[in-house]
Design an enzyme around this catalytic site. Structure first.
Site, PDB file in Angstrom:
ATOM      1  N   HIS A 174       0.811  -1.223   0.000  1.00 38.74           N
ATOM      2  CA  HIS A 174       0.000   0.000   0.000  1.00 38.74           C
ATOM      3  C   HIS A 174       0.843   1.271   0.000  1.00 38.74           C
ATOM      4  O   HIS A 174       0.330   2.354  -0.244  1.00 38.74           O
ATOM      5  CB  HIS A 174      -0.933  -0.003   1.220  1.00 38.74           C
ATOM      6  N   ASP A 382       3.607   9.563  -0.748  1.00 39.70           N
ATOM      7  CA  ASP A 382       2.407   8.828  -0.338  1.00 39.70           C
ATOM      8  C   ASP A 382       2.167   7.712  -1.346  1.00 39.70           C
ATOM      9  O   ASP A 382       2.297   7.949  -2.556  1.00 39.70           O
ATOM     10  CB  ASP A 382       1.208   9.792  -0.347  1.00 39.70           C
TER      11      ASP A 382
HETATM   12  P1  ADQ Z   1      -2.891   6.188   4.842  1.00 38.41           P
HETATM   13  O1  ADQ Z   1      -1.489   6.661   4.978  1.00 38.41           O
HETATM   14  O2  ADQ Z   1      -3.637   5.988   6.097  1.00 38.41           O
HETATM   15  O3  ADQ Z   1      -2.967   4.842   3.975  1.00 38.41           O
HETATM   16  P2  ADQ Z   1      -4.852   7.588   3.002  1.00 38.41           P
HETATM   17  O4  ADQ Z   1      -4.787   6.901   1.702  1.00 38.41           O
HETATM   18  O5  ADQ Z   1      -4.983   9.052   2.855  1.00 38.41           O
HETATM   19  O6  ADQ Z   1      -3.578   7.343   3.927  1.00 38.41           O
HETATM   20  O7  ADQ Z   1      -6.083   7.026   3.808  1.00 38.41           O
HETATM   21  C1  ADQ Z   1      -6.518   7.635   4.951  1.00 38.41           C
HETATM   22  C2  ADQ Z   1      -7.942   7.197   5.236  1.00 38.41           C
HETATM   23  O8  ADQ Z   1      -8.207   7.581   6.572  1.00 38.41           O
HETATM   24  C3  ADQ Z   1      -8.941   7.884   4.330  1.00 38.41           C
HETATM   25  O9  ADQ Z   1      -9.883   6.945   3.868  1.00 38.41           O
HETATM   26  C4  ADQ Z   1      -9.591   8.936   5.235  1.00 38.41           C
HETATM   27  O10 ADQ Z   1     -10.972   9.063   5.045  1.00 38.41           O
HETATM   28  C5  ADQ Z   1      -9.343   8.427   6.628  1.00 38.41           C
HETATM   29  N1  ADQ Z   1      -9.045   9.561   7.530  1.00 38.41           N
HETATM   30  C6  ADQ Z   1      -7.998  10.410   7.457  1.00 38.41           C
HETATM   31  N2  ADQ Z   1      -8.066  11.333   8.440  1.00 38.41           N
HETATM   32  C7  ADQ Z   1      -9.195  11.066   9.118  1.00 38.41           C
HETATM   33  C8  ADQ Z   1      -9.835  11.666  10.267  1.00 38.41           C
HETATM   34  N3  ADQ Z   1      -9.324  12.714  10.916  1.00 38.41           N
HETATM   35  N4  ADQ Z   1     -10.957  11.104  10.689  1.00 38.41           N
HETATM   36  C9  ADQ Z   1     -11.482  10.026  10.069  1.00 38.41           C
HETATM   37  N5  ADQ Z   1     -10.941   9.430   9.016  1.00 38.41           N
HETATM   38  C10 ADQ Z   1      -9.802   9.933   8.549  1.00 38.41           C
HETATM   39  C11 ADQ Z   1      -2.035   3.933   3.340  1.00 38.41           C
HETATM   40  C12 ADQ Z   1      -1.035   4.616   2.406  1.00 38.41           C
HETATM   41  C13 ADQ Z   1      -1.762   5.437   1.366  1.00 38.41           C
HETATM   42  C14 ADQ Z   1      -2.766   4.554   0.604  1.00 38.41           C
HETATM   43  C15 ADQ Z   1      -3.638   3.761   1.560  1.00 38.41           C
HETATM   44  C16 ADQ Z   1      -4.490   2.723   0.834  1.00 38.41           C
HETATM   45  O11 ADQ Z   1      -0.123   5.422   3.141  1.00 38.41           O
HETATM   46  O12 ADQ Z   1      -0.853   6.040   0.457  1.00 38.41           O
HETATM   47  O13 ADQ Z   1      -3.591   5.370  -0.198  1.00 38.41           O
HETATM   48  O14 ADQ Z   1      -2.860   3.079   2.521  1.00 38.41           O
HETATM   49  O15 ADQ Z   1      -3.716   1.868   0.075  1.00 38.41           O
END
Ligand code: ADQ
Length: 477
Positions: A174, A382
């Site tokens: 991921h 990311d």
């Molecule tokens: P993350 O680094 O966690 O994931 P991201 O892809 O942005 O990053 O996902 C975050 C998730 O958490 C989103 O679905 C968002 O809705 C939720 N989220 C963020 N802040 C929040 C908050 N304050 N309250 C509630 N929900 C919140 C890892 C990798 C990424 C990759 C994903 C999926 O680092 O690059 O996109 O896995 O493969």
């Protein structure tokens, strides 16, 4: 725009034709005393993406409950067989917080922070991976497809192959896979590559991740490379890229609901009905560039290019990995910046930065996305970034501007965002001004294109494409 995968694959299928077993650090459910079963779904896109497929095909999930020394007997919930893997308090510190999140995580994100490479942590990582592999070997039905997820479990594929050469093994990373120059720092680099080459299929978010991994296999292990097939120790692994996505229809439906509309307008009112709401939503991680965007906002207020009476910034930061020192440092720096900017530019009752160190409900999050006029997604690095895609899906009004780092995987697809190099301070400030001043016509054209892209490449499509690739490689074997 990217292709779904570099491999020549069979057409996407809705459901696997063979039994499927998922292995991920976390289970799809977490303990919850408030529910009848004692469990509720774990948050996150992965669970949302895979649950429907597992429910339909009666699949299995191997993972950790998220609590120390917690080893409930296997159980079935919602049609899914759940097999918990126990992780001790010491292993949480060494395998999870240590090797995974203080060693691999920074290394795989451009070495943005110093990695800790510690032999005790490595031993724990090896031990926990072995425990996962043994559990999988014991429970995978003959002819199963085993799909292993993410950087915490990179040794599992080869360990499993030694015990169960009959099953098809696939892996999806991921996060980014680093270039060979960085990866080579890892004292256990050969073991990690060998671990992953136990797979029949290794999937990455972006083409560059697949290319970096292939280069590492070739340069470090002298593996033979023929297009997208890596051959090592007599075994073939196919490498591909599969950009993950979100459930577009779900987000769109939530955004269209009356409750969301009401909440969105409440949020705007509570923020003082500003002309422009700039929004950031992230886990509080040093890879996400939160400090950077706060500094850009402050510089624009200072220069007068943004007016504190017209704009507010909302930054929601989810608590994460609080035991790891780099995360504590990052939080202190962000909170110091928020205090400094508010001290200087706020008015009585009207802070210019609204900062929440909280996890919001999905309902609140979608309403906030709708309220955001400009979404700032500015990671230094990311894997994908689902927030960028959620923002586009939530903007059913066809308006809103996404400022997106070129260093997020999502930048490959979301080319109608205002793309920016976050390492360039002035470029980031200019990108914010471009977004704030963009004419309505251009905003709508760009948002329409972003929405079309996310709708076309949603998470179901991602799971279907990965599954089709798994079935296709297992037919070649
Ligand atoms: P993350 O680094 O966690 O994931 P991201 O892809 O942005 O990053 O996902 C975050 C998730 O958490 C989103 O679905 C968002 O809705 C939720 N989220 C963020 N802040 C929040 C908050 N304050 N309250 C509630 N929900 C919140 C890892 C990798 C990424 C990759 C994903 C999926 O680092 O690059 O996109 O896995 O493969």
């Amino acid at each position: 725009m990217t292709e779904a995968a570099t491999t020549d694959l069979a057409p996407a299928k809705g459901n696997p034709t063979r039994p499927i077993v998922i292995a991920a650090n976390r289970l799809p459910v977490m303990r919850d005393d408030e529910t009848e079963t004692g469990w509720s779904p774990s948050p996150g896109g992965l669970v949302r993406a895979l649950l429907p497929m597992l429910r339909d095909s009666g699949g299995t999930w191997v993972g950790w409950t998220g609590e120390a020394d917690d080893a409930p007997a296997p159980f079935t919930i919602d049609g899914i067989d759940v097999h918990p893997v126990e992780i001790s308090t010491e292993e949480i510190e060494l395998y999870y917080e240590g090797f995974s999140n203080d060693g691999l995580w920074p290394l795989y994100h451009d070495a943005l922070r110093e990695s800790t490479f510690d032999a005790h942590q490595w031993d724990a990582y090896h031990r926990v991976n072995e425990r996962f592999a043994i559990t999988l070997a014991n429970i995978a039905p003959p002819d199963a497809i085993v799909w292993v997820h993410d950087y915490q479990l990179q040794l599992v594929p080869a360990m499993l192959r030694r015990q169960r050469p009959d099953v098809t093994i696939a892996f999806f990373l991921h996060i980014p896979f680093p270039p060979v120059e960085l990866f080579s720092r890892l004292p256990w680099r050969d073991q990690i590559i060998e671990g992953l080459l136990g797979c029949d299929l290794v999937g990455f978010q972006r083409p560059i991740g697949a290319a970096n991994f292939t280069a590492c296999a070739h340069q470090l292990l002298d593996a033979k490379v023929d297009d997208d097939v890596i051959t090592h120790a007599g075994h073939d692994s196919v490498v591909g890229h599969f950009p993950i996505s979100i459930d577009f229809a779900e987000v769109e439906e939530m955004a269209a609901g009356r409750a969301t509309r009401k909440l969105t307008s409440q949020f705007r009112t509570r923020l003082g009905d500003p002309e422009v709401i700039l929004l950031g939503v992230d886990r509080l991680d040093y890879t996400k560039g939160i400090g950077l965007r706060l500094r850009a906002f402050a510089a624009l207020l200072e220069s007068g290019e943004l007016d504190a009476e017209r704009c507010v910034m909302v930054q929601v930061a989810t608590p994460t990995r609080e035991a790891v020192e780099h995360y504590q440092d990052e939080r202190h720096e962000i909170e110091r910046l928020v205090g400094e900017i508010n001290g200087r530019y706020s008015r009585i009752g009207l802070p210019v930065v609204h900062y929440l160190y909280q996890t919001l409900s999905y309902d609140d999050l979608i309403a906030l996305y709708r309220a955001g006029d400009v979404m700032l997604v500015t990671p230094f690095r990311d894997g994908m970034n689902l927030v960028a895609k959620e923002y586009a899906a939530a903007h059913i009004d066809g308006d809103g501007v996404l400022v997106l780092s070129e260093f997020a995987g999502a930048a490959d697809e979301l080319t109608d965002a205002v793309l920016v190099n976050p390492h360039d301070d002035r470029a980031l400030q200019e990108a914010i001004i471009t977004a704030v001043e963009m004419h309505r016509g251009e905003r709508r054209t760009r948002m329409g294109a972003l929405r079309d892209q996310v709708r076309r490449m949603d998470v179901q499509g991602w799971a279907d494409r990965f599954l089709a690739a798994m079935e296709s490689v297992s037919e070649r074997a």
